[in-house]
Design a protein around this motif. Structure first.
Motif, short mmCIF file in Angstrom:
data_model
loop_
_atom_site.label_atom_id
_atom_site.label_comp_id
_atom_site.label_asym_id
_atom_site.label_seq_id
_atom_site.Cartn_x
_atom_site.Cartn_y
_atom_site.Cartn_z
N LYS A 37 0.85 -1.18 0.00
CA LYS A 37 0.00 0.00 0.00
C LYS A 37 0.89 1.24 0.00
O LYS A 37 2.11 1.13 0.15
N LEU A 38 0.29 2.35 -0.16
CA LEU A 38 0.99 3.63 -0.12
C LEU A 38 1.65 3.79 1.24
O LEU A 38 1.06 3.44 2.26
N GLY A 39 2.88 4.26 1.25
CA GLY A 39 3.55 4.48 2.52
C GLY A 39 5.05 4.63 2.40
O GLY A 39 5.57 4.91 1.32
N THR A 40 5.72 4.39 3.50
CA THR A 40 7.16 4.58 3.58
C THR A 40 7.88 3.24 3.54
O THR A 40 7.56 2.34 4.30
N LEU A 41 8.84 3.13 2.65
CA LEU A 41 9.75 1.99 2.62
C LEU A 41 11.01 2.45 3.32
O LEU A 41 11.59 3.47 2.96
N ARG A 42 11.41 1.72 4.37
CA ARG A 42 12.62 2.05 5.11
C ARG A 42 13.61 0.92 4.93
O ARG A 42 13.23 -0.24 4.90
N TYR A 43 14.88 1.28 4.86
CA TYR A 43 15.91 0.25 4.85
C TYR A 43 17.20 0.84 5.41
O TYR A 43 17.38 2.05 5.42
N LYS A 44 18.05 -0.05 5.90
CA LYS A 44 19.38 0.37 6.34
C LYS A 44 20.35 -0.09 5.25
O LYS A 44 20.39 -1.27 4.89
N ARG B 216 5.72 21.12 -4.30
CA ARG B 216 4.72 20.38 -5.09
C ARG B 216 3.83 19.53 -4.18
O ARG B 216 2.61 19.49 -4.35
N ALA B 217 4.42 18.87 -3.20
CA ALA B 217 3.66 18.04 -2.27
C ALA B 217 2.71 18.88 -1.43
O ALA B 217 1.56 18.50 -1.20
N GLN B 218 3.16 20.04 -0.97
CA GLN B 218 2.31 20.95 -0.18
C GLN B 218 1.11 21.43 -1.02
O GLN B 218 -0.02 21.46 -0.53
N LYS B 219 1.38 21.77 -2.27
CA LYS B 219 0.30 22.23 -3.15
C LYS B 219 -0.70 21.11 -3.42
O LYS B 219 -1.91 21.34 -3.46
N ALA B 220 -0.20 19.90 -3.62
CA ALA B 220 -1.08 18.74 -3.84
C ALA B 220 -1.95 18.50 -2.60
O ALA B 220 -3.15 18.20 -2.72
N LYS B 221 -1.37 18.66 -1.42
CA LYS B 221 -2.12 18.49 -0.17
C LYS B 221 -3.23 19.54 -0.08
O LYS B 221 -4.39 19.22 0.24
N GLU B 222 -2.90 20.79 -0.38
CA GLU B 222 -3.89 21.87 -0.32
C GLU B 222 -5.02 21.63 -1.32
O GLU B 222 -6.19 21.81 -0.98
N ARG B 223 -4.68 21.22 -2.54
CA ARG B 223 -5.71 20.94 -3.55
C ARG B 223 -6.64 19.82 -3.10
O ARG B 223 -7.86 19.92 -3.23
N ALA B 224 -6.08 18.76 -2.56
CA ALA B 224 -6.88 17.63 -2.11
C ALA B 224 -7.79 18.04 -0.95
O ALA B 224 -8.97 17.67 -0.91
N ALA C 168 -5.21 11.11 -2.98
CA ALA C 168 -4.28 12.20 -3.30
C ALA C 168 -3.80 12.88 -2.02
O ALA C 168 -2.62 13.21 -1.88
N LEU C 169 -4.71 13.06 -1.07
CA LEU C 169 -4.33 13.67 0.21
C LEU C 169 -3.35 12.77 0.97
O LEU C 169 -2.34 13.25 1.48
N ARG C 170 -3.63 11.47 1.02
CA ARG C 170 -2.72 10.53 1.71
C ARG C 170 -1.33 10.54 1.07
O ARG C 170 -0.31 10.52 1.77
N ARG C 171 -1.28 10.55 -0.28
CA ARG C 171 0.02 10.58 -0.98
C ARG C 171 0.79 11.84 -0.60
O ARG C 171 1.98 11.78 -0.30
N ALA C 172 0.12 12.97 -0.65
CA ALA C 172 0.79 14.24 -0.34
C ALA C 172 1.29 14.26 1.10
O ALA C 172 2.44 14.65 1.36
N ILE C 173 0.48 13.83 2.04
CA ILE C 173 0.88 13.82 3.45
C ILE C 173 2.07 12.90 3.67
O ILE C 173 3.03 13.26 4.35
N ASP C 174 2.03 11.70 3.08
CA ASP C 174 3.16 10.77 3.24
C ASP C 174 4.44 11.33 2.64
O ASP C 174 5.51 11.20 3.23
N ARG C 175 4.34 11.95 1.48
CA ARG C 175 5.54 12.53 0.84
C ARG C 175 6.12 13.64 1.72
O ARG C 175 7.34 13.73 1.89
#
Length: 136
Positions: free
Chosen positions: A47-54, A94-102, A121-128
């Motif tokens: 799902k949409l989210g953060t991939l973390r690795y060391k 760009r992410a902030q603008k996408a968040k505001e639009r959503a 779209a809002l979830r994507r922007a917030i995660d980014r």
């Protein structure tokens, strides 16, 4: 020194990561999962989210993942993502603008609003934004 795990993150446009790592933590569709070398084999959707690795030097790295699939093998993790961005490549403006639009679309509640699309779209922007480190 412990043996490493090989990580590949690929999108339809490009290979994002191709390196040895210590651990991978990904947003599986059934919940977050982690993999170390020697992990049992499995395949899952993401799902949409953060991939973390060391990385091989022990430094934590973050990527934004917009869905896809993960194949975990004992010595390799392959992520086939719809899209992915390294933390350093995220355009905050760009992410902030996408968040505001959503947020505006969701607040307007017009009859033709595709709620699930606007919410995604809002979830994507917030995660980014979170990954980029400008929002807690």
């Amino acid at each position: 020194m412990a043996e490493k795990l090989f990580l590949e993150v690929v999108t339809p446009q490009e290979a994002i990561v191709s390196e040895e790592v210590e651990i991978v933590v990904a947003p599986g569709s059934e919940g977050e999962f982690g993999a170390l070398r020697g992990h049992t084999t499995f395949l899952t959707s993401l799902k949409l989210g953060t991939l973390r690795y060391k990385d091989a030097n022990g430094k934590e790295r973050l990527l934004f993942i917009n869905g896809g699939f993960a194949e975990v093998l004992p010595n390799k993790v392959t992520i086939l993502a719809e899209s992915a961005e390294r933390r350093k490549n995220i355009d905050i403006t760009r992410a902030q603008k996408a968040k505001e639009r959503a947020e505006e679309r969701l607040a307007a509640k017009t009859a033709d609003l595709d709620f699930s699309r606007a919410e995604a779209a809002l979830r994507r922007a917030i995660d980014r934004i979170k990954i980029a480190g400008t929002m807690k």
